[in-house]
Design a protein around this motif. Structure first.
Motif: not given
Length: 573
Positions: A262-276
């Motif tokens: 679960v923590a790994l999935n949340i971390s990956i979603y935070i990664d793609i927030l860097t695009l915005k």
């Protein structure tokens, strides 16, 4: 004339020895009969081999030989006596010889081959079902090749491919060398790794796009430093997390492993927030990398304990090595899937990334849940103990449930605060004995603790407190519906059996307090404790421990006491 007499004499002695061997059960070496047979000029190597087998059958069918003839030897008669009796003995021998010849003719030839040949099968490995076969003549030693292993046949090549797959990704001796459920766990965990690798590949591309959107020729070095810095901060977070919660990893492997995904999935979603938000690249990327390092730490730590549970033949190293091979293959396939998806969508548009990420997240979480569900923990922790003793005290025959049954009722996908099956009203080491005795007013716990310390056979003390009034309104969430808490402190010399005794006594106190309508007074609490102590003294914990072990539980480690706020005492002389 003399030659004929000698020949007849040898023939008579041979058949006489054979007759006595059959009827009187003499133990006569086979080679002696062979010499007599040869001298009597009976063509019978084949005849002798047949009689040898027949004699072995006669020996095996004889259960109680005569005591006076067990080790008797053939009598040596004088020559003139043998010559006088040679006439009638020769006729008897001829009849027996005729009978033996008729029996040989009735014996099927294939039975004689089985009895006089060794058939040897040579297998290239433990998974090959097409061995090389040869036959060895028992008497002559002649070797006949029946079948020969063909390494280039289509059937053999197919078998080699399957065996190669097994040797590469599964432990030697599978499925007999691992515990039940190993294959299901392996399939689900590698499916989870495949999905998360594809997500990581896409999120890494989004990080490159985000850092590249703010990068110019002048700040190229600054961008490189930022990339290295976010990795360093992430690794530092993983170290701090391990130092704080490392001792709890073995307590609840299933929960930590699932929460890691679960923590790994949340971390990956935070990664793609860097695009915005590329201007906050260092902050977002560092937080995401911290979550990834925590996930990898938890996954590797939990996998080591899981491998120990699956090992049946002291093959932990083999299982660990094959798990690395499986993970590597899964990540390679995941990278290929991520590369394919990156060609199908625009990696710079978040609205195109989210649908794919949601599908991959669903696959990852579902596969992680199914893989963790396969694991059956045999050690008692907070939740498993709570469920186990609830079932025990509610049953009429006071019987314990098995480890697999309790594991099926366990909830590992919720945090402890939200998990109603986690015991919250019994706490170990939450308060120190110093705080209890020094701050109690008006020294309410002093006499109770002193009475407990006088019991030399105990290595624990406890006290009961009532919840504050504001917590009683939410007692179903924060305290399993109780308005009291039972605090337990263990001695420094306490072992696992002492922890089990303390928990059992705490559950007895809880049962007694639940029987009373009014439990918010000192008198009702003391009465409940007194009754529980009387019931506790009746328990034979050696029998209790035996019953738990018979149901598959291991009491070598009991993960109830975090080994905090323990005590020691110097008793007065």
């Amino acid at each position: 004339m003399f030659m004929l007499t000698d020949r007849l004499l040898c023939q008579a002695v041979y058949h006489q020895a054979k007759a006595r061997l059959i009827h009187s059960q003499w133990v006569l070496p086979i080679r002696s009969l062979h010499i007599l047979n040869k001298n009597a000029n009976i063509k019978g190597r084949h005849h002798l081999g047949y009689n040898r087998v027949q004699m072995q059958q006669w020996f095996s069918s004889s259960q109680q030989p005569q005591q006076n003839q067990d080790h008797a030897e053939p009598p040596h008669q004088p020559q003139h006596t043998t010559q006088q009796q040679s006439g009638p003995q020769i006729s008897t021998v001829q009849n027996e010889s005729t009978m033996t010849a008729s029996q040989e003719k009735q014996t099927p030839p294939h039975k004689e081959i089985k009895l006089t040949k060794y058939v040897i099968h040579s297998f290239p490995n433990d998974k090959d079902n097409s061995p090389s076969t040869l036959e060895i003549e028992k008497n002559s030693g002649k070797i006949n090749i029946v079948t020969q292993h063909d390494p280039i046949s289509l059937k053999q090549m197919k078998s080699n491919v399957i065996n190669g797959f097994f040797d590469t990704f599964l432990p030697a001796g599978y499925p007999h060398s691992v515990a039940d459920g190993y294959l299901r766990f392996t399939v689900y965990s590698n499916l989870s790794a495949l999905a998360i690798t594809a997500m990581s590949f896409l999120s890494a591309q989004s990080l490159f796009v985000a850092i590249g959107s703010t990068m110019t020729q002048a700040n190229l070095a600054a961008a490189a430093y930022t990339w290295v810095l976010k990795d360093g901060l992430g690794q530092l977070g993983g170290i701090l997390f391990a130092s704080r919660y490392g001792r709890n990893f073995d307590e609840d492997i299933k929960k930590w492993r699932f929460m890691a995904q679960v923590a790994l999935n949340i971390s990956i979603y935070i990664d793609i927030l860097t695009l915005k938000h590329p201007e906050h690249f260092l902050l977002l990327a560092s937080i995401a990398n911290m979550g990834k390092n925590i996930c990898f730490l938890l996954s590797s730590a939990s996998r080591a304990s899981i491998n120990v549970q699956f090992a049946k033949r002291n093959n932990i190293g083999d299982i660990s090595g094959k798990s690395v091979s499986q993970f590597t293959a899964s990540t390679l396939i995941g990278v290929g899937l991520g590369l394919l998806l990156s060609k199908m969508i625009n990696i710079q548009v978040i609205s195109q990334l989210y649908p794919i990420f949601m599908v991959l997240t669903a696959v990852n979480i579902t596969a992680s849940y199914m893989s963790v569900k396969v694991i059956d923990e045999i050690y008692l922790n907070n939740q498993r103990s709570f469920i186990l003793f609830n079932e025990f005290f509610q049953s009429q025959d006071k019987a314990f449930k098995g480890a697999s049954e309790i594991n099926n009722k366990e909830v590992f996908y919720l945090p402890n605060l939200m998990n109603l099956k986690n015991c919250k009203f019994i706490q170990y080491g939450h308060h120190s004995i110093y705080e209890v005795l020094a701050k109690s007013k008006p020294h309410y716990y002093t006499q109770s603790v002193l009475k407990q310390l006088e019991k030399t056979h105990r290595n624990f003390v406890y006290h009961v407190i009532l919840l504050p009034k504001w917590q009683r309104h939410i007692k179903s969430i924060v305290n399993n519906g109780r308005i009291y808490r039972i605090h337990v402190n263990m001695s420094q010399q306490a072992q696992s059996i002492d922890v089990l005794q303390s928990y059992y006594l705490a559950r007895l106190i809880d049962n007694e307090m639940n029987k009373r309508e009014i439990i918010n007074t000192t008198q009702s609490i003391e009465m409940s404790i007194r009754n529980a102590e009387v019931e506790f003294m009746k328990i034979d914990f050696s029998q209790l421990q035996l019953k738990l072990e018979e149901k598959g539980w291991s009491l070598e480690y009991i993960y109830l006491d975090p080994k905090k706020n323990r005590y020691s005492i110097d008793k007065p002389q």
